[in-house]
Design an enzyme around this catalytic site. Sequence first.
Site, PDB file in Angstrom:
ATOM      1  N   HIS A   1       2.087   1.759  -3.281  1.00  0.00           N
ATOM      2  CA  HIS A   1       0.923   2.408  -4.164  1.00  0.00           C
ATOM      3  C   HIS A   1       0.710   3.905  -4.122  1.00  0.00           C
ATOM      4  CE1 HIS A   1      -0.670  -1.087  -6.091  1.00  0.00           C
ATOM      5  NE2 HIS A   1      -0.964  -1.607  -5.027  1.00  0.00           N
TER       6      HIS A   1
ATOM      7  N   THR B   1       0.906  -1.156  -0.017  1.00  0.00           N
ATOM      8  CA  THR B   1       0.171  -0.074  -0.115  1.00  0.00           C
ATOM      9  C   THR B   1       0.924   1.210  -0.065  1.00  0.00           C
ATOM     10  OG1 THR B   1      -1.616  -1.107   1.303  1.00  0.00           O
ATOM     11  CG2 THR B   1      -1.943   1.148   1.352  1.00  0.00           C
TER      12      THR B   1
END
Length: 348
Positions: free
Chosen positions: A42, A39
């Site tokens: 990202h 995450t």
Amino acid sequence: MRTLQYTAPRNLVVADTERTPPAAGEVQIGVAFAGLCGTDLHIFHGDMDSRVTTPLVFGHEMSGVVTAIGPHAREWAVGDRVTVMPLPWDGVCPACRAGHEHICQNLDFIGIDSPDALQERWNMPASTVVRLPESMPLDVAALVEPVAVTVHDVRRSELTIGDRVVVIGGGPIGVLIASVARHKGAEVVVIEMDERRRSQISDLGFATIDPRVTDQAGWVEEWAQGAGADVVFEVPSQFALTQAVGTTMVERGRGKIIFTASLLSFQGGINVPGYTAAKSGVAGLTRALSNEWAAHGVNVNAIAPGYTATDNTAALQADADTILASPYCPASRLRPRSSKPDDWEFAR
């Protein structure tokens, strides 16, 4: 104090900010180690700009020591060794009341929706702070959060001792799922295309398959002595690999398939950020396969990323049999190497 901030795609800045004392019900943590997960990558690549607010201090995998106590946080003391459960849920929405706090309808994912651990001092609600066993090194303790995620996945699969488990995808979460599954008594094989990853996974004692050169469905059939796999975790890889192994389950009329990610695994694209993919899309795709294979005795389910307080507790067992202390767990390879602010200079 210094913080590491995301300001724009592929741009991090070391910024000096004012240190504030903890408010009522908060504790202040001196961050010792912080890890980076998918995450966070990202976020760094800009894939989650539609959700995050910049500048953002991210990094939700961490460990540290309590350095100050706010009013009404009496259960904590300066010097306590802690980590944080970065999923504050409201406890009253329908999802929480059903026992699914990790998908709370009003969930605040710390590090995405609010500031996180890449700072020297971090004020956090006392309700999110988790005490560490004295025997657990702080660098290893930074792995508690991802291990809790994998404990959740394995617990939901309801695997039993002696089950034959296939993990498709040998990244950090896949390897941790394999480690937790073996810790629970399963026999495990990991399917992974990357040669370097397969070598590291083999060093941990797991059987591995390169699906480009090996018929994975045939290999699993022989390994399981014709009985097929009991549980398959897709973590995420290519959906075609899961279909290949799942077809043997259909033929045998038994088995479970657990999707542990988001639309990324179904679409095969690297530009679909997991936490912004529509849950309804994941549910719809899982439901389609479930409907197709349920009549053949194969259970197909999807698990949203996250965990509950029970899973976090399991990842923190203080006895000698703890998952993080197990020789099956690659803690020495996954743990953060350093978290000193001087190591953030690359971001300038």
